[in-house]
Design a protein around this motif. Structure first.
Motif, PDB file in Angstrom:
ATOM      1  N   SER A   1       2.340   1.685  -3.437  1.00 49.65           N
ATOM      2  CA  SER A   1       1.282   2.113  -4.342  1.00 49.65           C
ATOM      3  C   SER A   1       0.959   3.596  -4.132  1.00 49.65           C
ATOM      4  O   SER A   1       0.806   4.362  -5.094  1.00 49.65           O
ATOM      5  N   LEU A   2       0.876   3.984  -2.870  1.00 46.04           N
ATOM      6  CA  LEU A   2       0.590   5.389  -2.549  1.00 46.04           C
ATOM      7  C   LEU A   2       1.729   6.292  -3.012  1.00 46.04           C
ATOM      8  O   LEU A   2       1.494   7.350  -3.606  1.00 46.04           O
ATOM      9  N   GLN A   3       2.966   5.874  -2.783  1.00 44.88           N
ATOM     10  CA  GLN A   3       4.109   6.663  -3.227  1.00 44.88           C
ATOM     11  C   GLN A   3       4.107   6.812  -4.740  1.00 44.88           C
ATOM     12  O   GLN A   3       4.360   7.886  -5.271  1.00 44.88           O
TER      13      GLN A   3
ATOM     14  N   MET B   1       0.841  -1.209   0.000  1.00 47.12           N
ATOM     15  CA  MET B   1       0.000   0.000   0.000  1.00 47.12           C
ATOM     16  C   MET B   1       0.870   1.251   0.000  1.00 47.12           C
ATOM     17  O   MET B   1       0.576   2.221  -0.699  1.00 47.12           O
ATOM     18  N   LYS B   2       1.938   1.224   0.769  1.00 41.90           N
ATOM     19  CA  LYS B   2       2.848   2.366   0.839  1.00 41.90           C
ATOM     20  C   LYS B   2       3.493   2.621  -0.521  1.00 41.90           C
ATOM     21  O   LYS B   2       3.551   3.760  -0.994  1.00 41.90           O
TER      22      LYS B   2
END
Length: 120
Positions: free
Chosen positions: A36-38, A33-34
Motif C-alpha cells: 500500500s505504501l509503495q 502495508m508495504k
C-alpha cells in the motif's frame, strides 16, 4: 503426574501453533502495508513528475514561441548583418586626395599593401 505433563506438552504445542499463526498474520499485514505504501509513493511520484513535465513543457513551448517569433528572427539577422557590414568599414588617414585619381583604386592599392585586400 504423567497426565499433567501430557496436558502441559499439549498446551505448549497449542501456544506455539497460535504464535506461529500470529506471526504469519503480522507478516501478511506488514506485506499489505508495504504494498500500500509503495503504491501510494509511486502514485505521488508519478503525479509530481507528470505535473513537473507539464510545467516544463509549457515553459519550453512559451519560450520557443517567443524565441522564434518572426520579428525576433528578423531583428537578430539585421543586427548580425549590421555588425558584418561595420567590420568592413575602413578609415584611412594621411592619404592625399587628387581630383584626377579614382578613390577606389587608391584604397585598393593601400589594402593590397597591408595584405587586407582579400577580406573585402
Amino acid at each position: 503426574l504423567s497426565e499433567l505433563e501430557e496436558q502441559n506438552e499439549k498446551n505448549q504445542k497449542t501456544i506455539i501453533q497460535l504464535q506461529s499463526e500470529v506471526i504469519s498474520k503480522r507478516d501478511e499485514e506488514i506485506k499489505e502495508m508495504k504494498e500500500s505504501l509503495q503504491s501510494a509513493v509511486q502514485s505521488a511520484v508519478q503525479s509530481t513528475v507528470e505535473t513537473g513535465m507539464k510545467s516544463y513543457a509549457s515553459v519550453v513551448t512559451k519560450s520557443c514561441k517567443n524565441a522564434f517569433a518572426p520579428k525576433r528572427i528578423c531583428s537578430a539577422l539585421q543586427t548580425v548583418a549590421e555588425n558584418t557590414e561595420r567590420k568592413k568599414n575602413v578609415i584611412i588617414y594621411g592619404v592625399e586626395e587628387k581630383e584626377s585619381e579614382a578613390l577606389s583604386t587608391v584604397v585598393e592599392d593601400i589594402l593590397e599593401k597591408i595584405d587586407e585586400r582579400d577580406s573585402w
